[in-house]
Design a protein around this motif. Structure first.
Motif, PDB file in Angstrom:
ATOM      1  N   LEU A   1     -11.607  67.491  41.872  1.00 35.77           N
ATOM      2  CA  LEU A   1     -12.249  66.254  42.316  1.00 35.77           C
ATOM      3  C   LEU A   1     -12.191  66.069  43.832  1.00 35.77           C
ATOM      4  CD1 LEU A   1     -13.730  63.716  41.550  1.00 35.77           C
ATOM      5  CD2 LEU A   1     -11.537  62.605  41.042  1.00 35.77           C
ATOM      6  N   THR A   2     -11.032  66.274  44.442  1.00 38.03           N
ATOM      7  CA  THR A   2     -10.911  66.070  45.892  1.00 38.03           C
ATOM      8  C   THR A   2     -11.869  66.949  46.695  1.00 38.03           C
ATOM      9  OG1 THR A   2      -8.607  65.372  45.662  1.00 38.03           O
ATOM     10  CG2 THR A   2      -9.326  66.098  47.846  1.00 38.03           C
ATOM     11  N   PRO A   3     -12.032  68.250  46.374  1.00 36.58           N
ATOM     12  CA  PRO A   3     -12.996  69.063  47.136  1.00 36.58           C
ATOM     13  C   PRO A   3     -14.440  68.599  46.986  1.00 36.58           C
ATOM     14  CG  PRO A   3     -11.448  70.471  45.962  1.00 36.58           C
ATOM     15  CD  PRO A   3     -11.242  69.080  45.439  1.00 36.58           C
ATOM     16  N   ARG A   4     -14.712  67.713  46.021  1.00 32.95           N
ATOM     17  CA  ARG A   4     -16.090  67.249  45.792  1.00 32.95           C
ATOM     18  C   ARG A   4     -16.280  65.784  46.178  1.00 32.95           C
ATOM     19  NH1 ARG A   4     -14.641  71.234  42.673  1.00 32.95           N
ATOM     20  NH2 ARG A   4     -16.168  72.822  42.037  1.00 32.95           N
ATOM     21  N   PHE A   5     -15.341  65.237  46.954  1.00 38.77           N
ATOM     22  CA  PHE A   5     -15.451  63.826  47.304  1.00 38.77           C
ATOM     23  C   PHE A   5     -16.651  63.543  48.200  1.00 38.77           C
ATOM     24  CE2 PHE A   5     -13.234  60.139  46.155  1.00 38.77           C
ATOM     25  CZ  PHE A   5     -12.096  60.521  45.466  1.00 38.77           C
ATOM     26  N   ASN A   6     -17.001  64.461  49.067  1.00 32.53           N
ATOM     27  CA  ASN A   6     -18.197  64.237  49.885  1.00 32.53           C
ATOM     28  C   ASN A   6     -19.439  64.116  49.008  1.00 32.53           C
ATOM     29  OD1 ASN A   6     -16.910  64.178  52.339  1.00 32.53           O
ATOM     30  ND2 ASN A   6     -17.226  66.351  52.789  1.00 32.53           N
ATOM     31  N   GLN A   7     -19.545  64.984  48.003  1.00 31.00           N
ATOM     32  CA  GLN A   7     -20.677  64.910  47.076  1.00 31.00           C
ATOM     33  C   GLN A   7     -20.674  63.583  46.317  1.00 31.00           C
ATOM     34  OE1 GLN A   7     -20.613  68.414  44.545  1.00 31.00           O
ATOM     35  NE2 GLN A   7     -19.767  69.644  46.214  1.00 31.00           N
ATOM     36  N   LEU A   8     -19.472  63.159  45.914  1.00 35.75           N
ATOM     37  CA  LEU A   8     -19.364  61.903  45.186  1.00 35.75           C
ATOM     38  C   LEU A   8     -19.801  60.720  46.051  1.00 35.75           C
ATOM     39  CD1 LEU A   8     -18.436  60.145  42.798  1.00 35.75           C
ATOM     40  CD2 LEU A   8     -16.098  60.340  43.663  1.00 35.75           C
ATOM     41  N   GLN A   9     -19.376  60.699  47.302  1.00 38.12           N
ATOM     42  CA  GLN A   9     -19.732  59.590  48.182  1.00 38.12           C
ATOM     43  C   GLN A   9     -21.225  59.575  48.507  1.00 38.12           C
ATOM     44  OE1 GLN A   9     -16.702  60.617  51.132  1.00 38.12           O
ATOM     45  NE2 GLN A   9     -15.699  58.652  50.749  1.00 38.12           N
ATOM     46  N   LEU A  10     -21.849  60.753  48.585  1.00 37.92           N
ATOM     47  CA  LEU A  10     -23.297  60.804  48.790  1.00 37.92           C
ATOM     48  C   LEU A  10     -24.041  60.305  47.557  1.00 37.92           C
ATOM     49  CD1 LEU A  10     -23.675  64.254  50.608  1.00 37.92           C
ATOM     50  CD2 LEU A  10     -24.037  61.982  51.598  1.00 37.92           C
ATOM     51  N   ALA A  11     -23.501  60.616  46.369  1.00 37.47           N
ATOM     52  CA  ALA A  11     -24.154  60.200  45.130  1.00 37.47           C
ATOM     53  C   ALA A  11     -23.977  58.710  44.853  1.00 37.47           C
ATOM     54  CB  ALA A  11     -23.621  61.014  43.957  1.00 37.47           C
ATOM     55  N   LEU A  12     -22.855  58.130  45.293  1.00 39.23           N
ATOM     56  CA  LEU A  12     -22.566  56.720  45.058  1.00 39.23           C
ATOM     57  C   LEU A  12     -22.274  56.043  46.393  1.00 39.23           C
ATOM     58  CD1 LEU A  12     -21.924  58.091  42.206  1.00 39.23           C
ATOM     59  CD2 LEU A  12     -20.434  56.146  41.814  1.00 39.23           C
ATOM     60  N   PRO A  13     -23.273  55.876  47.254  1.00 39.84           N
ATOM     61  CA  PRO A  13     -23.036  55.261  48.567  1.00 39.84           C
ATOM     62  C   PRO A  13     -22.619  53.799  48.410  1.00 39.84           C
ATOM     63  CG  PRO A  13     -25.392  55.472  48.137  1.00 39.84           C
ATOM     64  CD  PRO A  13     -24.693  56.221  47.033  1.00 39.84           C
TER      65      PRO A  13
ATOM     66  N   ALA B   1     -20.330  53.284  35.260  1.00 37.84           N
ATOM     67  CA  ALA B   1     -21.362  54.066  34.584  1.00 37.84           C
ATOM     68  C   ALA B   1     -21.947  55.124  35.521  1.00 37.84           C
ATOM     69  CB  ALA B   1     -22.466  53.150  34.070  1.00 37.84           C
ATOM     70  N   ARG B   2     -22.150  54.771  36.794  1.00 34.74           N
ATOM     71  CA  ARG B   2     -22.683  55.741  37.758  1.00 34.74           C
ATOM     72  C   ARG B   2     -21.681  56.865  38.016  1.00 34.74           C
ATOM     73  NH1 ARG B   2     -24.207  52.585  42.950  1.00 34.74           N
ATOM     74  NH2 ARG B   2     -24.879  54.665  43.633  1.00 34.74           N
ATOM     75  N   PHE B   3     -20.409  56.513  38.111  1.00 35.36           N
ATOM     76  CA  PHE B   3     -19.382  57.538  38.300  1.00 35.36           C
ATOM     77  C   PHE B   3     -19.328  58.459  37.086  1.00 35.36           C
ATOM     78  CE2 PHE B   3     -14.933  58.888  37.605  1.00 35.36           C
ATOM     79  CZ  PHE B   3     -14.782  59.706  38.716  1.00 35.36           C
ATOM     80  N   ARG B   4     -19.443  57.895  35.912  1.00 37.35           N
ATOM     81  CA  ARG B   4     -19.407  58.693  34.675  1.00 37.35           C
ATOM     82  C   ARG B   4     -20.557  59.699  34.655  1.00 37.35           C
ATOM     83  NH1 ARG B   4     -18.758  54.546  31.637  1.00 37.35           N
ATOM     84  NH2 ARG B   4     -20.848  54.245  30.833  1.00 37.35           N
ATOM     85  N   ALA B   5     -21.735  59.260  35.029  1.00 38.26           N
ATOM     86  CA  ALA B   5     -22.893  60.149  35.028  1.00 38.26           C
ATOM     87  C   ALA B   5     -22.728  61.263  36.062  1.00 38.26           C
ATOM     88  CB  ALA B   5     -24.164  59.348  35.314  1.00 38.26           C
ATOM     89  N   TRP B   6     -22.228  60.911  37.264  1.00 38.72           N
ATOM     90  CA  TRP B   6     -22.005  61.928  38.290  1.00 38.72           C
ATOM     91  C   TRP B   6     -20.978  62.946  37.821  1.00 38.72           C
ATOM     92  CZ3 TRP B   6     -17.535  63.386  40.753  1.00 38.72           C
ATOM     93  CH2 TRP B   6     -17.687  64.312  41.793  1.00 38.72           C
ATOM     94  N   LEU B   7     -19.914  62.483  37.204  1.00 42.09           N
ATOM     95  CA  LEU B   7     -18.834  63.362  36.769  1.00 42.09           C
ATOM     96  C   LEU B   7     -19.331  64.364  35.730  1.00 42.09           C
ATOM     97  CD1 LEU B   7     -15.758  63.745  37.210  1.00 42.09           C
ATOM     98  CD2 LEU B   7     -15.397  62.198  35.274  1.00 42.09           C
ATOM     99  N   GLN B   8     -20.081  63.879  34.738  1.00 43.34           N
ATOM    100  CA  GLN B   8     -20.585  64.777  33.699  1.00 43.34           C
ATOM    101  C   GLN B   8     -21.531  65.828  34.282  1.00 43.34           C
ATOM    102  OE1 GLN B   8     -21.781  61.349  31.030  1.00 43.34           O
ATOM    103  NE2 GLN B   8     -21.025  62.758  29.464  1.00 43.34           N
ATOM    104  N   GLN B   9     -22.417  65.399  35.165  1.00 41.75           N
ATOM    105  CA  GLN B   9     -23.373  66.346  35.751  1.00 41.75           C
ATOM    106  C   GLN B   9     -22.664  67.373  36.625  1.00 41.75           C
ATOM    107  OE1 GLN B   9     -26.637  64.558  37.880  1.00 41.75           O
ATOM    108  NE2 GLN B   9     -27.254  66.471  38.833  1.00 41.75           N
ATOM    109  N   SER B  10     -21.693  66.929  37.438  1.00 43.10           N
ATOM    110  CA  SER B  10     -21.001  67.834  38.355  1.00 43.10           C
ATOM    111  C   SER B  10     -20.156  68.851  37.601  1.00 43.10           C
ATOM    112  CB  SER B  10     -20.135  67.030  39.328  1.00 43.10           C
ATOM    113  OG  SER B  10     -20.939  66.184  40.129  1.00 43.10           O
ATOM    114  N   ILE B  11     -19.530  68.437  36.512  1.00 47.83           N
ATOM    115  CA  ILE B  11     -18.754  69.376  35.699  1.00 47.83           C
ATOM    116  C   ILE B  11     -19.676  70.417  35.083  1.00 47.83           C
ATOM    117  CG2 ILE B  11     -17.469  69.571  33.520  1.00 47.83           C
ATOM    118  CD1 ILE B  11     -16.009  67.011  34.294  1.00 47.83           C
ATOM    119  N   ALA B  12     -20.827  69.978  34.592  1.00 48.96           N
ATOM    120  CA  ALA B  12     -21.782  70.913  33.986  1.00 48.96           C
ATOM    121  C   ALA B  12     -22.288  71.934  35.003  1.00 48.96           C
ATOM    122  CB  ALA B  12     -22.955  70.149  33.387  1.00 48.96           C
ATOM    123  N   GLU B  13     -22.353  71.540  36.276  1.00 49.74           N
ATOM    124  CA  GLU B  13     -22.872  72.426  37.314  1.00 49.74           C
ATOM    125  C   GLU B  13     -21.795  73.298  37.957  1.00 49.74           C
ATOM    126  OE1 GLU B  13     -24.700  69.686  39.973  1.00 49.74           O
ATOM    127  OE2 GLU B  13     -26.511  69.434  38.746  1.00 49.74           O
TER     128      GLU B  13
END
Length: 299
Positions: free
Chosen positions: A100-112, A272-284
């Motif tokens: 999760l920590t290495p992907r925090f930039n992606q998370l912040q871009l997805a949920l500004p 809900a937005r965090f949940r959707a990002w998490l599922q998609q990022s894990i799948a990728e």
């Protein structure tokens, strides 16, 4: 003093209370003793099985717990709407550090516009006290008054560094593996379960250091100190970068990664937005093999 006592009574341990409040064990113990001195009576007894509340301690713990619940509920209801853009995440340490920590930039871009507060811990939050909004844990199916989704039931497999492989005899069988310097988490039970599920039929006698957390065991494996167990998500970046190599070809699954949250706040927009990002990022996520059991419906 009261907050320290409440944490001790709720968690049943000075050490866990210290972790919960981000204080030292000594400070928690001193607060409890000072509270007992103020009351003039003992509230807790320490025994071989840990902390036990006295009769007076149980009465006070019930009252204090109810009071903190009321304070937390009122605070949540009255806080300004702007503060609801904070998402408090509790997460098992290995997943928090290595995925999760290495992907925090992606998370912040997805949920500004969202402020993320993450705590890496093996403890489960008390959602009724608003300790967290979501919890990512590695376990069997969650229980209690919560909602959850299975993020992935990953393979667990042995990994080590290319350096270790170059210095040691090849590992071709489970019999070769069991003789090696295995790196353990808090206990050796995880490796024992893994060998049993992998089909090793002999009695297992294990040695090697116990390093408490999955993150530390993988760090040790990357440093060439031996062989650790890792899941796809924890090891993905290191496997892709060549810092780790998987040994043998196995398909052993011990538990799963779950996203857990309070029922009453499960469908809030930020969660809900965090949940959707998490599922998609894990799948990728590439590296290791994808689980066959991800994306289960929520419960």
């Amino acid at each position: 003093m009261v907050r320290a006592f409440e944490a001790v009574s709720r968690l049943g341990s000075m050490r866990r209370a210290a972790d919960d409040l981000n204080l030292s064990h000594t400070v928690i113990s001193r607060h409890v003793r000072n509270l007992e001195a103020w009351f003039g009576t003992r509230l807790v007894d320490a025994g071989p099985r840990g902390i036990r509340l006295t009769a007076e301690g149980r009465v006070f713990a019930e009252t204090v717990g109810a009071a903190f619940d009321l304070i937390a509920k009122s605070t949540a209801e009255l806080r300004p709407a702007v503060n609801r853009t904070v998402l408090r995440i509790w997460c098992v340490p290995g997943f928090a550090t290595r995925w999760l920590t290495p992907r925090f930039n992606q998370l912040q871009l997805a949920l500004p516009g969202i402020d993320f507060v993450m705590r890496a811990t093996d403890l489960e939050p008390d959602f009724t006290r608003y300790e967290a909004d979501v919890d990512i844990r590695y376990s069997e199916e969650p229980r209690g008054n919560v909602r959850w989704i299975l993020l992935e039931r990953p393979r667990m497999f042995p990994v080590t560094s290319p350096e270790w492989i170059s210095r040691n005899a090849p590992i071709r069988t489970l019999d070769d593996l069991v003789r090696q310097p295995l790196i353990h988490e808090e206990s050796r039970d995880q490796w024992r379960q893994w060998f049993r599920k992998a089909g090793f039929e002999h009695e297992v006698t294990l040695n090697g250091p116990r390093l408490w957390s999955a993150n530390l065991t993988v760090d040790a494996a990357v440093a060439g100190q031996g062989i650790a167990l890792a899941t796809r998500l924890i090891a993905a970046d290191d496997l892709r970068a060549g810092r780790l190599v998987e040994l043998l070809e196995t398909d052993v699954r011990l538990g799963g990664y779950y996203l857990v949250g309070p029922r009453e706040r499960w469908n809030e927009v930020t969660s809900a937005r965090f949940r959707a990002w998490l599922q998609q990022s894990i799948a990728e996520t590439t590296g290791g093999h994808a689980s066959h059991e991800s994306g289960n419906p929520s419960r």
